[in-house]
Design a protein around this motif. Structure first.
Motif, PDB file in Angstrom:
ATOM      1  N   TYR A   1     -11.671  12.338   0.054  1.00 33.30           N
ATOM      2  CA  TYR A   1     -10.997  11.082   0.386  1.00 33.30           C
ATOM      3  C   TYR A   1     -11.396   9.962  -0.575  1.00 33.30           C
ATOM      4  O   TYR A   1     -10.819   8.891  -0.543  1.00 33.30           O
ATOM      5  CB  TYR A   1     -11.372  10.635   1.809  1.00 33.30           C
ATOM      6  CG  TYR A   1     -10.711  11.404   2.923  1.00 33.30           C
ATOM      7  CD1 TYR A   1      -9.630  10.873   3.603  1.00 33.30           C
ATOM      8  CD2 TYR A   1     -11.197  12.641   3.332  1.00 33.30           C
ATOM      9  CE1 TYR A   1      -9.036  11.545   4.651  1.00 33.30           C
ATOM     10  CE2 TYR A   1     -10.609  13.322   4.382  1.00 33.30           C
ATOM     11  CZ  TYR A   1      -9.529  12.778   5.036  1.00 33.30           C
ATOM     12  OH  TYR A   1      -8.949  13.453   6.066  1.00 33.30           O
ATOM     13  N   GLY A   2     -12.450  10.184  -1.347  1.00 34.40           N
ATOM     14  CA  GLY A   2     -12.940   9.173  -2.274  1.00 34.40           C
ATOM     15  C   GLY A   2     -14.429   8.977  -2.089  1.00 34.40           C
ATOM     16  O   GLY A   2     -14.989   9.334  -1.056  1.00 34.40           O
TER      17      GLY A   2
ATOM     18  N   VAL B   1     -11.550   4.407   3.971  1.00 35.07           N
ATOM     19  CA  VAL B   1     -11.472   4.557   2.517  1.00 35.07           C
ATOM     20  C   VAL B   1     -11.261   3.184   1.882  1.00 35.07           C
ATOM     21  O   VAL B   1     -11.017   2.199   2.569  1.00 35.07           O
ATOM     22  CB  VAL B   1     -10.335   5.523   2.096  1.00 35.07           C
ATOM     23  CG1 VAL B   1     -10.579   6.921   2.649  1.00 35.07           C
ATOM     24  CG2 VAL B   1      -8.978   5.008   2.545  1.00 35.07           C
ATOM     25  N   ASN B   2     -11.323   3.140   0.572  1.00 34.83           N
ATOM     26  CA  ASN B   2     -11.042   1.909  -0.183  1.00 34.83           C
ATOM     27  C   ASN B   2     -11.910   0.734   0.271  1.00 34.83           C
ATOM     28  O   ASN B   2     -11.418  -0.383   0.427  1.00 34.83           O
ATOM     29  CB  ASN B   2      -9.558   1.534  -0.095  1.00 34.83           C
ATOM     30  CG  ASN B   2      -8.669   2.558  -0.738  1.00 34.83           C
ATOM     31  OD1 ASN B   2      -9.067   3.266  -1.650  1.00 34.83           O
ATOM     32  ND2 ASN B   2      -7.442   2.663  -0.248  1.00 34.83           N
ATOM     33  N   ASN B   3     -13.186   1.006   0.498  1.00 38.02           N
ATOM     34  CA  ASN B   3     -14.123  -0.050   0.895  1.00 38.02           C
ATOM     35  C   ASN B   3     -13.713  -0.780   2.171  1.00 38.02           C
ATOM     36  O   ASN B   3     -13.946  -1.982   2.315  1.00 38.02           O
ATOM     37  CB  ASN B   3     -14.312  -1.057  -0.247  1.00 38.02           C
ATOM     38  CG  ASN B   3     -14.914  -0.411  -1.469  1.00 38.02           C
ATOM     39  OD1 ASN B   3     -15.935   0.253  -1.372  1.00 38.02           O
ATOM     40  ND2 ASN B   3     -14.276  -0.582  -2.606  1.00 38.02           N
ATOM     41  N   SER B   4     -13.104  -0.063   3.106  1.00 42.21           N
ATOM     42  CA  SER B   4     -12.642  -0.693   4.351  1.00 42.21           C
ATOM     43  C   SER B   4     -13.633  -0.558   5.502  1.00 42.21           C
ATOM     44  O   SER B   4     -13.346  -1.011   6.610  1.00 42.21           O
ATOM     45  CB  SER B   4     -11.293  -0.093   4.766  1.00 42.21           C
ATOM     46  OG  SER B   4     -11.433   1.292   5.062  1.00 42.21           O
TER      47      SER B   4
ATOM     48  N   ASP C   1     -16.281   6.459  -1.462  1.00 41.11           N
ATOM     49  CA  ASP C   1     -16.761   5.540  -0.433  1.00 41.11           C
ATOM     50  C   ASP C   1     -16.328   5.941   0.978  1.00 41.11           C
ATOM     51  O   ASP C   1     -16.553   5.202   1.940  1.00 41.11           O
ATOM     52  CB  ASP C   1     -16.267   4.122  -0.738  1.00 41.11           C
ATOM     53  CG  ASP C   1     -14.755   3.991  -0.578  1.00 41.11           C
ATOM     54  OD1 ASP C   1     -14.040   4.980  -0.834  1.00 41.11           O
ATOM     55  OD2 ASP C   1     -14.289   2.897  -0.202  1.00 41.11           O
TER      56      ASP C   1
ATOM     57  N   ASP D   1      -4.452   5.899  -4.707  1.00 36.91           N
ATOM     58  CA  ASP D   1      -5.444   6.955  -4.920  1.00 36.91           C
ATOM     59  C   ASP D   1      -5.458   8.014  -3.822  1.00 36.91           C
ATOM     60  O   ASP D   1      -6.283   8.932  -3.861  1.00 36.91           O
ATOM     61  CB  ASP D   1      -6.847   6.344  -5.031  1.00 36.91           C
ATOM     62  CG  ASP D   1      -6.982   5.459  -6.254  1.00 36.91           C
ATOM     63  OD1 ASP D   1      -6.306   5.737  -7.266  1.00 36.91           O
ATOM     64  OD2 ASP D   1      -7.758   4.486  -6.194  1.00 36.91           O
ATOM     65  N   HIS D   2      -4.575   7.874  -2.834  1.00 38.43           N
ATOM     66  CA  HIS D   2      -4.531   8.820  -1.713  1.00 38.43           C
ATOM     67  C   HIS D   2      -3.082   9.220  -1.420  1.00 38.43           C
ATOM     68  O   HIS D   2      -2.573   9.002  -0.321  1.00 38.43           O
ATOM     69  CB  HIS D   2      -5.160   8.197  -0.458  1.00 38.43           C
ATOM     70  CG  HIS D   2      -6.570   7.765  -0.674  1.00 38.43           C
ATOM     71  ND1 HIS D   2      -6.909   6.482  -1.025  1.00 38.43           N
ATOM     72  CD2 HIS D   2      -7.723   8.456  -0.609  1.00 38.43           C
ATOM     73  CE1 HIS D   2      -8.214   6.400  -1.156  1.00 38.43           C
ATOM     74  NE2 HIS D   2      -8.736   7.585  -0.919  1.00 38.43           N
TER      75      HIS D   2
ATOM     76  N   HIS E   1      -1.553   3.090  -1.087  1.00 40.14           N
ATOM     77  CA  HIS E   1      -2.575   4.140  -1.230  1.00 40.14           C
ATOM     78  C   HIS E   1      -2.399   4.919  -2.523  1.00 40.14           C
ATOM     79  O   HIS E   1      -2.227   6.135  -2.516  1.00 40.14           O
ATOM     80  CB  HIS E   1      -2.518   5.096  -0.037  1.00 40.14           C
ATOM     81  CG  HIS E   1      -2.786   4.437   1.274  1.00 40.14           C
ATOM     82  ND1 HIS E   1      -3.887   3.658   1.507  1.00 40.14           N
ATOM     83  CD2 HIS E   1      -2.084   4.455   2.425  1.00 40.14           C
ATOM     84  CE1 HIS E   1      -3.854   3.224   2.750  1.00 40.14           C
ATOM     85  NE2 HIS E   1      -2.777   3.681   3.321  1.00 40.14           N
TER      86      HIS E   1
END
Length: 167
Positions: free
Chosen positions: A151-152, A124-127, A154, A24-25, A22
Motif C-alpha cells: 500500500y506504500g 495511506v498517503n500520510n493520513s 507509510d 500511487d494506488h 490516488h
C-alpha cells in the motif's frame, strides 16, 4: 447530509476521482463495480454542483486481513469480523468542510447497526493523523507488514472501536 447511496451511474465519475486522487494506488473499474454489486449499502457518493466530489467504498471483512489493492473480493464473508473502510476519497475542493467526519460517523453507525464492534482501514498517503482525529488508532498484526508495504511505505492498519467516542 450530502452523502448519498452510490449508483451504477456514479462508477465512471468515481473512477475518475480515484485516478486523480490516488495516483500511487490505482484500481481498475472492476474493483469499484464489484464493491457496489457485493455491498451497495457500503458504497456512498458525495455530490457537489451536480457532480461527484467524493466517494466511500466500505464493506464487512476479516480484521487484520485487508484486501490487496486492485483486487476483487469474490464475495463478502459471512464470518466477517470488522467493517472495513476500503476507500474514502475527496477532491481538494471538498476537503476541510467536514465531509470526511460525516462519512466516518455514518459508517460507524451503519457498522454498529449491522453488528460490528469496530471499523478498520489501511491509512495511506500520510493520513494516519487524520484518522486518529476521527477515533482510529494503529494496530499491529503479526505477519501483515509485507502486505502493508504494498500500500506504500507509510501504510498502517488502523481500527476504531465503536464503543469509543470521538475526542
Amino acid at each position: 447530509m450530502p452523502w448519498r447511496p452510490m449508483t451504477a451511474q456514479d462508477l465512471a465519475q468515481a473512477q475518475i476521482l480515484a485516478d486523480t486522487i490516488h495516483v500511487d494506488h490505482p484500481e481498475e473499474a472492476e474493483v469499484f463495480a464489484e464493491r457496489l454489486r457485493l455491498y451497495p449499502q457500503g458504497c456512498l457518493a458525495l455530490e457537489g454542483d451536480g457532480r461527484l466530489i467524493g466517494y466511500a467504498l466500505t464493506h464487512p471483512w476479516h480484521f487484520g486481513k485487508p484486501p490487496a489493492l486492485n483486487s476483487l473480493l469474490g464475495e463478502i464473508p459471512h464470518d466477517a469480523t470488522t467493517y472495513y473502510v476500503h476507500d474514502v476519497a475527496l477532491l481538494p475542493e471538498a476537503r476541510g468542510r467536514g465531509y470526511a467526519a460525516q462519512i466516518a460517523e455514518k459508517l460507524a453507525c451503519h457498522a454498529k447497526a449491522t453488528g460490528f464492534g469496530n471499523l478498520s482501514l489501511v491509512a495511506v498517503n500520510n493520513s494516519q493523523g487524520y484518522w486518529e482525529r476521527l477515533g482510529f488508532h494503529t494496530r499491529s498484526v503479526p505477519g501483515l507488514e509485507e502486505k502493508l508495504l504494498s500500500y506504500g511505505p507509510d501504510a498502517v492498519l488502523m481500527v476504531r472501536e465503536l464503543a469509543q467516542a470521538l475526542s
